[in-house]
Scaffold this motif. Structure first.
Motif, PDB file in Angstrom:
ATOM      1  N   SER A 148       0.842  -1.197   0.000  1.00  0.00           N
ATOM      2  CA  SER A 148       0.000   0.000   0.000  1.00  0.00           C
ATOM      3  C   SER A 148       0.879   1.249   0.000  1.00  0.00           C
ATOM      4  CB  SER A 148      -0.922   0.005   1.228  1.00  0.00           C
ATOM      5  OG  SER A 148      -0.169  -0.038   2.422  1.00  0.00           O
ATOM      6  N   ASP A 149       0.337   2.331  -0.556  1.00  0.00           N
ATOM      7  CA  ASP A 149       1.051   3.603  -0.579  1.00  0.00           C
ATOM      8  C   ASP A 149       0.710   4.412   0.670  1.00  0.00           C
ATOM      9  OD1 ASP A 149       0.411   3.758  -4.089  1.00  0.00           O
ATOM     10  OD2 ASP A 149       2.287   3.226  -3.083  1.00  0.00           O
ATOM     11  N   ILE A 150       1.660   5.203   1.143  1.00  0.00           N
ATOM     12  CA  ILE A 150       1.447   6.101   2.286  1.00  0.00           C
ATOM     13  C   ILE A 150       1.200   7.506   1.729  1.00  0.00           C
ATOM     14  CG2 ILE A 150       2.448   7.033   4.391  1.00  0.00           C
ATOM     15  CD1 ILE A 150       4.206   4.539   4.516  1.00  0.00           C
ATOM     16  N   LEU A 151       0.060   8.081   2.074  1.00  0.00           N
ATOM     17  CA  LEU A 151      -0.354   9.360   1.502  1.00  0.00           C
ATOM     18  C   LEU A 151      -0.376  10.446   2.567  1.00  0.00           C
ATOM     19  CD1 LEU A 151      -3.359   8.145  -0.704  1.00  0.00           C
ATOM     20  CD2 LEU A 151      -1.014   8.601  -1.439  1.00  0.00           C
ATOM     21  N   GLU A 152       0.057  11.641   2.160  1.00  0.00           N
ATOM     22  CA  GLU A 152      -0.098  12.847   2.964  1.00  0.00           C
ATOM     23  C   GLU A 152      -0.571  13.962   2.034  1.00  0.00           C
ATOM     24  OE1 GLU A 152       3.394  12.131   6.315  1.00  0.00           O
ATOM     25  OE2 GLU A 152       3.373  13.960   5.119  1.00  0.00           O
ATOM     26  N   ASN A 153      -1.795  14.445   2.306  1.00  0.00           N
ATOM     27  CA  ASN A 153      -2.394  15.476   1.434  1.00  0.00           C
ATOM     28  C   ASN A 153      -2.446  14.997  -0.011  1.00  0.00           C
ATOM     29  OD1 ASN A 153      -2.622  17.228   3.661  1.00  0.00           O
ATOM     30  ND2 ASN A 153      -0.502  17.941   3.357  1.00  0.00           N
ATOM     31  N   ASP A 154      -2.881  13.757  -0.194  1.00  0.00           N
ATOM     32  CA  ASP A 154      -3.027  13.128  -1.518  1.00  0.00           C
ATOM     33  C   ASP A 154      -1.703  13.008  -2.276  1.00  0.00           C
ATOM     34  OD1 ASP A 154      -6.193  14.796  -1.945  1.00  0.00           O
ATOM     35  OD2 ASP A 154      -5.751  12.797  -1.152  1.00  0.00           O
ATOM     36  N   VAL A 155      -0.590  13.079  -1.549  1.00  0.00           N
ATOM     37  CA  VAL A 155       0.733  12.912  -2.163  1.00  0.00           C
ATOM     38  C   VAL A 155       1.385  11.664  -1.582  1.00  0.00           C
ATOM     39  CG1 VAL A 155       3.040  13.915  -2.491  1.00  0.00           C
ATOM     40  CG2 VAL A 155       0.999  15.378  -2.503  1.00  0.00           C
ATOM     41  N   ILE A 156       1.936  10.837  -2.449  1.00  0.00           N
ATOM     42  CA  ILE A 156       2.589   9.605  -2.001  1.00  0.00           C
ATOM     43  C   ILE A 156       3.919   9.954  -1.342  1.00  0.00           C
ATOM     44  CG2 ILE A 156       3.622   7.414  -2.719  1.00  0.00           C
ATOM     45  CD1 ILE A 156       1.616   7.328  -5.001  1.00  0.00           C
ATOM     46  N   VAL A 157       4.089   9.564  -0.083  1.00  0.00           N
ATOM     47  CA  VAL A 157       5.322   9.885   0.660  1.00  0.00           C
ATOM     48  C   VAL A 157       6.025   8.615   1.132  1.00  0.00           C
ATOM     49  CG1 VAL A 157       4.514  12.142   1.392  1.00  0.00           C
ATOM     50  CG2 VAL A 157       4.005  10.132   2.799  1.00  0.00           C
ATOM     51  N   GLY A 158       5.624   7.474   0.620  1.00  0.00           N
ATOM     52  CA  GLY A 158       6.300   6.235   1.032  1.00  0.00           C
ATOM     53  C   GLY A 158       5.485   5.004   0.684  1.00  0.00           C
ATOM     54  N   THR A 159       6.008   3.875   1.044  1.00  0.00           N
ATOM     55  CA  THR A 159       5.377   2.583   0.752  1.00  0.00           C
ATOM     56  C   THR A 159       5.335   1.734   2.014  1.00  0.00           C
ATOM     57  OG1 THR A 159       6.248   2.670  -1.493  1.00  0.00           O
ATOM     58  CG2 THR A 159       5.445   0.540  -0.728  1.00  0.00           C
ATOM     59  N   LYS A 160       4.260   0.964   2.155  1.00  0.00           N
ATOM     60  CA  LYS A 160       4.101   0.062   3.293  1.00  0.00           C
ATOM     61  C   LYS A 160       3.832  -1.355   2.774  1.00  0.00           C
ATOM     62  CE  LYS A 160       0.941  -0.817   7.182  1.00  0.00           C
ATOM     63  NZ  LYS A 160      -0.239  -0.306   7.922  1.00  0.00           N
ATOM     64  N   VAL A 161       4.576  -2.305   3.296  1.00  0.00           N
ATOM     65  CA  VAL A 161       4.382  -3.719   2.941  1.00  0.00           C
ATOM     66  C   VAL A 161       4.074  -4.491   4.223  1.00  0.00           C
ATOM     67  CG1 VAL A 161       5.352  -5.760   1.863  1.00  0.00           C
ATOM     68  CG2 VAL A 161       6.057  -3.504   1.064  1.00  0.00           C
ATOM     69  N   ALA A 162       2.944  -5.176   4.250  1.00  0.00           N
ATOM     70  CA  ALA A 162       2.565  -6.008   5.399  1.00  0.00           C
ATOM     71  C   ALA A 162       2.672  -7.485   4.991  1.00  0.00           C
ATOM     72  CB  ALA A 162       1.156  -5.685   5.853  1.00  0.00           C
ATOM     73  N   VAL A 163       3.462  -8.236   5.733  1.00  0.00           N
ATOM     74  CA  VAL A 163       3.673  -9.657   5.451  1.00  0.00           C
ATOM     75  C   VAL A 163       3.071 -10.466   6.600  1.00  0.00           C
ATOM     76  CG1 VAL A 163       5.354 -11.445   4.931  1.00  0.00           C
ATOM     77  CG2 VAL A 163       5.830  -9.077   4.285  1.00  0.00           C
ATOM     78  N   ASN A 164       2.076 -11.295   6.292  1.00  0.00           N
ATOM     79  CA  ASN A 164       1.431 -12.152   7.294  1.00  0.00           C
ATOM     80  C   ASN A 164       2.093 -13.523   7.290  1.00  0.00           C
ATOM     81  OD1 ASN A 164      -0.532 -10.184   8.034  1.00  0.00           O
ATOM     82  ND2 ASN A 164      -1.656 -10.631   6.164  1.00  0.00           N
ATOM     83  N   ILE A 165       2.738 -13.860   8.404  1.00  0.00           N
ATOM     84  CA  ILE A 165       3.531 -15.097   8.485  1.00  0.00           C
ATOM     85  C   ILE A 165       2.822 -16.072   9.428  1.00  0.00           C
ATOM     86  CG2 ILE A 165       5.792 -16.066   8.974  1.00  0.00           C
ATOM     87  CD1 ILE A 165       6.869 -13.151   8.804  1.00  0.00           C
ATOM     88  N   PRO A 166       2.207 -17.147   8.906  1.00  0.00           N
ATOM     89  CA  PRO A 166       1.576 -18.136   9.790  1.00  0.00           C
ATOM     90  C   PRO A 166       2.611 -18.753  10.728  1.00  0.00           C
ATOM     91  CG  PRO A 166       0.873 -18.432   7.514  1.00  0.00           C
ATOM     92  CD  PRO A 166       1.996 -17.455   7.494  1.00  0.00           C
ATOM     93  N   LEU A 167       2.241 -18.866  12.008  1.00  0.00           N
ATOM     94  CA  LEU A 167       3.149 -19.446  13.006  1.00  0.00           C
ATOM     95  C   LEU A 167       2.962 -20.956  13.062  1.00  0.00           C
ATOM     96  CD1 LEU A 167       2.760 -16.819  15.862  1.00  0.00           C
ATOM     97  CD2 LEU A 167       4.681 -17.093  14.311  1.00  0.00           C
ATOM     98  N   VAL A 168       4.095 -21.685  13.062  1.00  0.00           N
ATOM     99  CA  VAL A 168       4.040 -23.144  13.128  1.00  0.00           C
ATOM    100  C   VAL A 168       3.912 -23.538  14.595  1.00  0.00           C
ATOM    101  CG1 VAL A 168       5.260 -25.264  12.625  1.00  0.00           C
ATOM    102  CG2 VAL A 168       5.448 -23.340  11.084  1.00  0.00           C
TER     103      VAL A 168
END
Length: 618
Positions: free
Chosen positions: A598-618
């Motif tokens: 997902s993109d990080i927005l401030e005042n409709d301007v892209i100011v960074g990127t966010k990556v979320a990784v879901n890791i199933p626990l064994v």
């Protein structure tokens, strides 16, 4: 394994461009270095590295070159040769890698202006590599050669490590007196710099020597002191081995109550550290103890635990051998099937010719109709046999493809762990420091790189590692990357919620490729301060771990535009491989999205990127 890379490409090119008789060679080295930096494929990286060697060999032979220009090509040549030794080591050709290092060492020793830090490191690395080959006398020789360089630089950590290496070699040679001497010298130095893990490890090694020599009182003293330092360092794996020494001593003197106390401590530490080998030994001893005192339920509990761990260890030991043999097996199987098919065809041809000869001999007695019928039948028979052989070959190929797909995901994961982009980039920055920057920082970062490389190699055969180990690898990696950006790069790693880094486990090297993508595609093209934050948290159900990587880069859209404008396309398999690994762990949870961008927005301007990784626990 230390591997130097082509460095100062743009700086030296600008400095010496006007003096070069053929500047195209310098540009070629520059372009090849950049291609290697962006390439994840080890085979292509090795191919381009060989091209650099060819250019350097050609240029070094020219006469009347300016001394600085000659130094440039000589340094590039040495760096590429050490890179070649690294490639050979990763392919299991340790002896060939050692020979390449020896060749580079000869060049370094002949130079008038010697690079003492590099010479000392190469001596030590050759010594350690020879110890792995069990050539202990040669190993001692090269380690001894490294000591004067470490003493001259007053690098206490390196000096202590060298004495520790000598202690290990002497013990392997059954020279316990010398081993004790060198371990004692390294202990003094490690205590001066307060290196907890090194102190604890050295104390344990000294305790083992005394135990082998039946000096039980001294062995106990050193083991107890090692326990204190390991508890401070939270090194529970080593702690389990310390308790093992105390258990053996008390058992020797029939102090059954104390022996049982240390046995339980050993088992607890082994469980905490996930040290399966120590768990195996301690669970077997606990089983025998409870069986002897007729506590059947506890005896059965530890017997079952011992059996379970034994199965896991046997599976892990066979895993690497199976992976290495898989491709060889597939190739040999195909060749055998093709050979068998060829032999069958030859037999059929010979049989056909024999039958034709018989038919010709009997042709005088048999009417033309019978002869025609015979040949029609024979042709039909050969056709059916060929169809049967073809069917068998197709079935064999299907079986081979199924076996290949079964290991493909894991092989891709192992391949992505040793990324040539990061290796060449990190070592480029280190040599910059050696040549133009702070040599103390360069030496420290080279230590970080050596530690990181060995950590990656040590976790590459494991399915799960502690989160603390993954974070340690990320820290070392980001420190090396930070060196490239000087003061314009900051990072942080946070643990949120109830997460326990010394308890929770994840597959090894799962997060690093995402961090690398953030740096390469998001931060590399950004001006000003570059930041990246890595957060670890548990889901509300505690069924999976959530890792979030946040950067203040240029964003996915601009990164894609830059990538689309490149003439050469780079096809990375790291994130695809991670997606496959997560899917294998996801059978029980069935998460809809394992990796979310997902993109990080401030005042409709892209100011960074966010990556979320879901890791199933064994």
């Amino acid at each position: 394994m230390r591997k130097l890379v082509i460095t100062t490409l743009l700086f030296i090119h600008q400095l010496l461009f006007s003096q070069l008789s053929n500047p195209n060679d310098t540009l070629a080295i520059d372009n090849l270095g950049k291609k290697i930096e962006l390439e994840n494929n080890m085979e292509l990286a090795e191919k381009w590295n060989n091209q650099i060697i060819e250019i350097c060999n050609k240029r070094k032979k020219l006469k009347n070159l300016h001394p600085k220009i000659l130094d440039y090509y000589r340094a590039s040549h040495q760096a590429s040769l050490l890179s070649t030794s690294y490639f050979e080591e990763t392919k299991g050709n340790n002896k060939k890698a050692i020979q390449i290092q020896l060749d580079v060492l000869k060049e370094l020793e002949k130079e008038k202006k010697k690079n003492n830090k590099l010479l000392g490191y190469v001596y030590r690395n050759i010594g350690n590599s020879l110890a792995l080959e069990k050539e202990y006398e040669k190993s001692k020789f090269y380690i001894f050669k490294a000591i004067p360089y470490a003493l001259k630089d007053e690098d206490k950590r390196n000096i202590g490590s060298l004495y520790n290496d000598l202690g290990f070699v002497c013990i392997e040679m059954k020279d316990f007196k010398s081993g004790l001497f060198y371990y004692s010298k390294s202990l003094v130095i490690f205590k001066q710099i307060n290196s907890l893990n090194s102190i604890a490890n050295t104390l344990h090694n000294i305790g083992r020597i005394y135990l082998n020599n039946k000096s039980f009182k001294k062995a106990k003293t050193f083991a107890e002191e090692a326990i204190v330092y390991n508890i401070k360092a939270k090194n529970y794996s080593q702690l389990s081995l310390n308790y093992s020494i105390l258990y053996q001593i008390e058992k020797t003197f029939n102090n059954n109550e104390k022996a049982f106390y240390y046995l339980k401590k050993m088992n607890q530490a082994a469980i905490t550290s996930k040290d399966l080998k120590s768990q195996l030994v301690s669970s077997e001893s606990l089983y025998r103890h409870y069986k002897k005192i007729n506590q059947k339920n506890l005896a059965l509990k530890y017997l079952e635990e011992n059996t379970r761990i034994d199965k896991i260890l046997n599976k892990d030991e066979n895993k690497n051998a199976m992976l290495k043999a898989s491709f060889k097996y597939e190739t040999e199987k195909k060749e055998a099937q093709i050979k068998a098919l060829s032999q069958q065809k030859k037999i059929i041809t010979l049989e056909s010719e024999r039958q034709k000869t018989i038919a010709l001999a009997l042709g005088i007695l048999i009417v033309s109709l019978l002869i025609i019928s015979y040949f029609l039948f024979n042709k039909y028979k050969i056709k059916k046999q060929n169809e049967l052989l073809k069917s068998q070959l197709l079935q064999a190929e299907k079986t081979i493809q199924a076996e290949k797909k079964a290991t493909e995901s894991e092989l891709k994961a192992l391949k992505s762990q040793m990324n040539p982009h990061f290796i060449f980039n990190a070592l480029s920055g280190i040599q910059d420091q050696f040549m133009y920057g702070d040599k103390t920082i360069a030496n420290e970062q080279m230590g970080n790189f050596t530690y990181l490389t060995r950590q990656i190699l040590s976790v590459s055969g494991k399915k799960q590692i502690l989160l603390s180990t993954e974070i340690d690898i990320l820290n070392k990696y980001l420190e090396l990357e930070k060196m490239r950006f000087k003061t314009n790069f900051e990072y942080e790693i946070n643990l949120l919620g109830n997460i326990d880094e010394d308890y929770h486990e994840i597959p090894p090297m799962l997060i690093q490729p995402f961090v690398e993508n953030s740096i390469k595609h998001g931060l590399m093209h950004k001006s000003g301060l570059k930041t990246i934050a890595i957060n670890f948290d548990l889901s509300s159900s505690e069924d999976y771990l959530i890792c979030t990587i946040i950067d203040n880069g240029i964003g996915r859209q601009k990164s894609a535009e830059i990538k689309a404008g490149n003439l050469e396309k780079h096809n990375s398999f790291s994130t695809k491989s991670i997606q496959q690994r997560l899917e294998l762990l996801n059978d029980s949870l069935q998460l809809q999205e394992l990796i979310i961008y997902s993109d990080i927005l401030e005042n409709d301007v892209i100011v960074g990127t966010k990556v979320a990784v879901n890791i199933p626990l064994v």
